[in-house]
Design a protein around this motif. Structure first.
Motif, short mmCIF file in Angstrom:
data_model
loop_
_atom_site.label_atom_id
_atom_site.label_comp_id
_atom_site.label_asym_id
_atom_site.label_seq_id
_atom_site.Cartn_x
_atom_site.Cartn_y
_atom_site.Cartn_z
N MET A 81 39.53 37.06 42.79
CA MET A 81 40.14 38.48 42.62
C MET A 81 41.00 38.17 41.22
N THR A 82 41.45 37.01 40.86
CA THR A 82 42.54 36.98 39.94
C THR A 82 42.23 36.20 38.79
N ASN A 83 41.06 35.41 38.89
CA ASN A 83 40.50 34.59 37.95
C ASN A 83 40.46 35.04 36.56
N TYR A 84 40.90 34.08 35.61
CA TYR A 84 40.81 34.55 34.37
C TYR A 84 39.59 34.77 33.70
N LEU A 85 38.38 33.88 33.81
CA LEU A 85 37.14 34.05 33.38
C LEU A 85 36.13 33.23 34.10
N PRO A 86 34.90 33.32 34.01
CA PRO A 86 34.29 34.07 32.97
C PRO A 86 34.27 35.43 33.59
N ASN A 142 35.33 44.93 46.33
CA ASN A 142 34.34 44.57 47.29
C ASN A 142 32.81 44.66 46.97
N ARG A 143 32.71 45.59 45.85
CA ARG A 143 31.43 46.03 45.79
C ARG A 143 31.11 45.74 44.05
N SER A 144 32.14 45.06 43.62
CA SER A 144 31.62 44.79 42.17
C SER A 144 31.53 43.11 41.78
N SER A 145 30.79 42.83 40.96
CA SER A 145 30.80 41.42 40.67
C SER A 145 32.13 40.66 40.05
N SER A 146 32.51 39.46 40.35
CA SER A 146 33.42 38.97 40.23
C SER A 146 33.65 38.97 38.74
N THR A 147 32.78 38.92 37.97
CA THR A 147 32.92 38.86 36.47
C THR A 147 33.55 40.23 35.94
N ARG A 148 33.65 41.18 36.77
CA ARG A 148 34.17 42.37 36.14
C ARG A 148 35.61 42.72 36.39
N ARG A 149 36.34 41.70 37.04
CA ARG A 149 37.87 41.65 37.62
C ARG A 149 38.50 40.62 37.29
N GLY A 150 39.80 40.72 37.53
CA GLY A 150 40.62 39.45 37.20
C GLY A 150 41.34 39.58 36.05
N ALA A 195 46.94 41.98 42.32
CA ALA A 195 48.35 41.69 43.08
C ALA A 195 48.08 41.86 44.36
N ILE A 196 47.07 42.54 45.00
CA ILE A 196 46.98 42.49 46.47
C ILE A 196 46.55 41.18 46.94
N ALA A 197 45.61 40.66 46.13
CA ALA A 197 44.99 39.28 46.36
C ALA A 197 46.07 38.26 46.45
N SER A 198 46.90 38.28 45.45
CA SER A 198 48.04 37.32 45.49
C SER A 198 49.19 37.63 46.56
N ASP A 199 49.25 38.91 46.97
CA ASP A 199 50.21 39.20 48.05
C ASP A 199 49.65 38.59 49.57
N ASP A 200 48.30 38.77 49.66
CA ASP A 200 47.59 38.10 50.88
C ASP A 200 47.63 36.53 51.01
N LEU A 201 47.60 36.13 49.70
CA LEU A 201 47.67 34.60 49.49
C LEU A 201 49.24 33.98 49.85
N VAL A 202 50.17 34.90 49.42
CA VAL A 202 51.49 34.47 49.79
C VAL A 202 51.89 34.50 51.23
#
Lengths: 411, 344
Positions: free
Chosen positions: B99-104, B127-135, B164-171
């Motif tokens: 959700m947060t990663n820099y690349l690819p 939830n419905r998109s490839s991880s390569t389109r976010r972060g 931001a939401i993903a990091s909140d869940d992680l915290v």
């Protein structure tokens, strides 16, 4: 040796072995090791000559383990024990042959012992020739003696290694933790362990010291289990098996009669061929663990002759492996171990020259390149040193090419 | 009897003083002093980035883009420090990295998304998109890159919210409850065997060095690929590659020093002065090499690859030190421990 003695202790040995073998199989099933060690890896490291051994499909592999468990119980119960032991020996050997990174000394011992039980008359008899009991004692005793001999080296006796590495990592243990972190503790325990291994068979063989020796043996194994829980069923199987050093009729004396239905029958004579086979087995078991003395280099560094020689908990090695590949155009670059090796396989591979060689061949086949290994190895507390020469290609190599040489170990 | 007791007490006192910190103390120090606070900082920075992007996107033509860029760099730095040292446990189970990663990232994929008519909201991206389109890399691309259309802000706002939401869940997983049970910081320090927990932490460091060496810098300059491959360096239009690596090194250094006298480097030093010194000096040299980089890494890889080679040499030395020496000295296993073993 042909004198008939009570079969009671050999039956207890068989029962104890069957129970521990069953526990072993249950651990495989319960801990998910069938998946993680056998089914999940996409590649398996092979033993020479056994490249053809592959895992069964998952349902059949699980069924195989269920059958191994049934066989273990049959051994314990004395029900068609020879057939059950033969199946267990071959079936568990098959499991172990699937991937060399799964080798453990006590798995090897369990396979050998199951094989022995397939030939020995350890059920349905009231009496057995004395050599049967002695053979079982040899089977147990050789582990201690060879493990003790392997400990007679400067790392173990002068540096307290690898215990000096392992024990401080247990300094969180209740009560004894801080003591484990002291260097002198590793040295003292190293000497005690070497003395234990080298002399315990003698103490167990003497009537006057046997009981005390057995109690020491159990304490030793309980301690090693407490310190190194990942040692698995080894302490259990050795503690149970060592009871065979007591007089052959000890269970009868202890319980007045062994709790197992025995059909009275005439004791058939044991054919001399089996006695000869037992002698050959003993001879082989004495030679195989010593073969590394015929191979140049320190067995703990080279790993040559390390397997099947009771080098139990004798070295701490960690490696960092990468591979230098060169293609037909002369371009060179560095690759890591293939992605399809799991972390366990990579960690074991990086410490074993034969597996490094197999990995090099794997990469050479995958990429159609020449491959050299660049492996740095830390060994018994020493700073890491270059283990393989990254300038010497390991694959592809002509079939008749001499084996590549490892770089010398650090001082 | 009294003498015996006194001797035993003395022995324990000597042992406690002379043996260096225990693995449990080290793990506690890392979890409490570094991982949890770093996660909270990263979450705060990702939250601030989401706010900054939202503000900017209300009037992109008139807003100051440098404010967004500064917030983005801060978020990248704090997140990279976390990812280099705590990608295990909840981070992998909650897919936080994806959700947060820099690349690819896939620039083509993002362009297609922007050109389409699917609503780009956090739910869609998560939830419905490839991880390569976010972060963080995707945010950088839509804000600074050449992506077409007028939906850039729609994407950037959604991607920043997802991070931001993903990091909140992680915290929350680390500090409140993980999978319905105790907080993961408690799992790590109280429920796991200290050796296994330390194995996870050191494993994360090893993976960071491995990633840099074999898949990123090494490939970019043709050391771990037949030809130089600039795309291997995770660096977008902001040219923040060196900042990213410096943040990872800072994260690793913080983990090494966490816990005062019960730090990981103290534990290593209690086993071997030489190895501890080597770790510290190679880490310092690696940082110095990366600090000396003044241009985007992809530019350096083309114009002066020897500069990156020097950095790579330090990272390779660190990789070998951790994978062979530290693992061995501390008797930890990387990535597996639940199997019998008697061969040492």
């Amino acid at each position: 040796m042909n004198q008939l003695v009570s079969a009671a202790s050999s039956k207890v040995f068989r029962i104890g072995f069957g129970v521990v073998a069953f526990v072993l199989i249950v651990r495989f099933l319960a801990r998910g090791w069938i998946e993680s060690l056998i089914l999940e890896p996409e590649f398996h490291f092979k033993y020479p000559g056994f490249e053809w051994v592959v895992p069964l499909p998952a349902p059949l592999m699980y069924a195989h383990f269920v059958l191994l468990g049934v066989a273990a119980l049959a051994i314990a119960a004395g029900f068609r024990h020879r057939l059950a032991a033969a199946f267990f020996a071959l079936g568990f050997a098959y499991v172990e042959l699937i991937d060399r990174t799964n080798y453990l000394n006590h798995y090897y011992w369990i396979i050998l012992t199951a094989g022995l039980l397939a030939f020995l008359p350890v059920a349905g008899r009231d009496e057995v020739p004395a050599w049967v009991v002695w053979l079982l004692r040899f089977q147990v005793g050789m582990v201690y003696v060879f493990a003790g001999m392997a400990k007679v080296n400067t790392d173990w006796l002068l540096e307290g290694q690898p215990l000096a590495t392992w024990l401080p990592a247990r300094s969180d243990m209740w009560l004894v933790g801080p003591l484990l972190a002291l260097p002198v503790t590793a040295l003292v325990l190293s000497w005690l362990a070497a003395l234990f291994d080298l002399t315990i068979v003698g103490w167990l063989s003497s009537r006057r010291t046997r009981l005390a020796a057995y109690l020491v043996l159990v304490s030793f194994h309980v301690s090693t289990w407490a310190l190194f829980p990942s040692i698995g069923v080894f302490p259990l199987v050795m503690s149970v098996s060592a009871l065979v050093f007591f007089p052959p009729d000890w269970p009868q004396r202890f319980l007045s009669q062994i709790a197992e239905p025995v059909s009275p029958r005439r004791e058939p004579a044991i054919r001399p061929v089996w006695v000869a086979a037992a002698a050959v087995y003993v001879f082989a078991m004495l030679l195989v663990p010593l073969r590394h003395h015929m191979i140049p280099g320190d067995v703990k560094w080279t790993g040559e002759g390390y397997l099947f020689s009771w080098q139990v908990m004798l070295s701490e090695k960690s490696g960092s492996a990468s591979f230098v590949v060169t293609d037909a155009e002369g371009r060179s670059w560095v690759v890591g171990p293939p992605d399809y090796l799991n972390e366990r396989q990579v960690a074991v591979m990086a410490t074993d020259s034969r597996l490094i060689e197999q990995t090099a061949k794997l990469i050479a086949d995958d990429l159609d390149v020449t491959v050299a290994a660049d492996v740095k190895l830390s060994f018994n507390g020493r700073p890491s040193a270059q283990y393989t020469d990254p300038a010497v290609p390991l694959a592809p190599r002509p079939v008749d090419a001499p084996r590549f040489l490892l770089l010398p170990p650090p001082a | 009897m009294k003498r015996l007791g006194a001797c035993a007490g003395l022995l324990f006192a000597i042992a406690a003083c002379s043996s260096g910190p225990s693995q449990g103390d080290v793990v506690s120090g890392i979890a409490v002093d570094i991982i949890v606070p770093s996660l909270q900082v990263a979450h705060a920075d990702l939250d601030a980035l989401a706010d900054q992007v939202a503000d900017y996107c209300q009037a992109p033509e008139t807003s100051d883009q440098s404010l967004v860029l500064a917030a983005w760099e801060k978020a990248v730095s704090s997140w990279e420090a976390v990812e280099a040292t705590a990608p295990f446990g909840p981070a992998s189970m909650l897919r936080t990295v994806s959700m947060t990663n820099y690349l690819p990232i896939s620039e083509v994929g993002i362009d297609d998304l922007l050109a389409g008519d699917e609503a780009i909201d956090p739910d869609y991206l998560a939830n419905r998109s490839s991880s390569t389109r976010r972060g963080l890399g995707a945010i950088e691309y839509t804000l600074l890159g050449s992506s077409p259309g007028d939906r850039k802000c729609e994407h950037a706002v959604a991607a920043a919210a997802v991070a931001a939401i993903a990091s909140d869940d992680l915290v929350e997983a680390w500090t409140v409850s993980y999978r319905g049970g105790a907080a993961y910081s408690q799992v790590l320090t109280e429920e796991m065997e200290p050796g296994d927990a330390l194995g996870d932490i050191i494993g994360a460091i090893v993976e960071t060095f491995k990633r840099q060496s074999r898949f990123e810098v090494g490939r970019a300059i043709g050391v771990s690929a037949p030809e130089p491959d600039l795309e291997a360096i995770p660096e977008g239009h902001a040219g923040f590659g060196s900042g990213r690596y410096l943040a990872q090194l800072a994260g690793i250094e913080a983990v090494l020093q966490a816990g005062g006298e019960s730090s990981l480097i103290d534990l290593i030093r209690s086993r071997s002065e030489d190895i501890a010194d080597s770790v510290e000096s190679h880490l310092e040299d690696a940082r110095a090499q990366m600090l000396a980089v003044e241009q985007p890494l992809r530019t350096v890889a083309v114009e002066s690859p020897e500069q990156l080679q020097r950095y790579l040499d330090e990272i390779d030395a660190l990789l070998a030190l951790f994978e062979a020496d530290v693992v061995s000295l501390l008797d930890v296993t990387l990535g597996f421990s639940d199997s019998d073993g008697d061969t040492g």
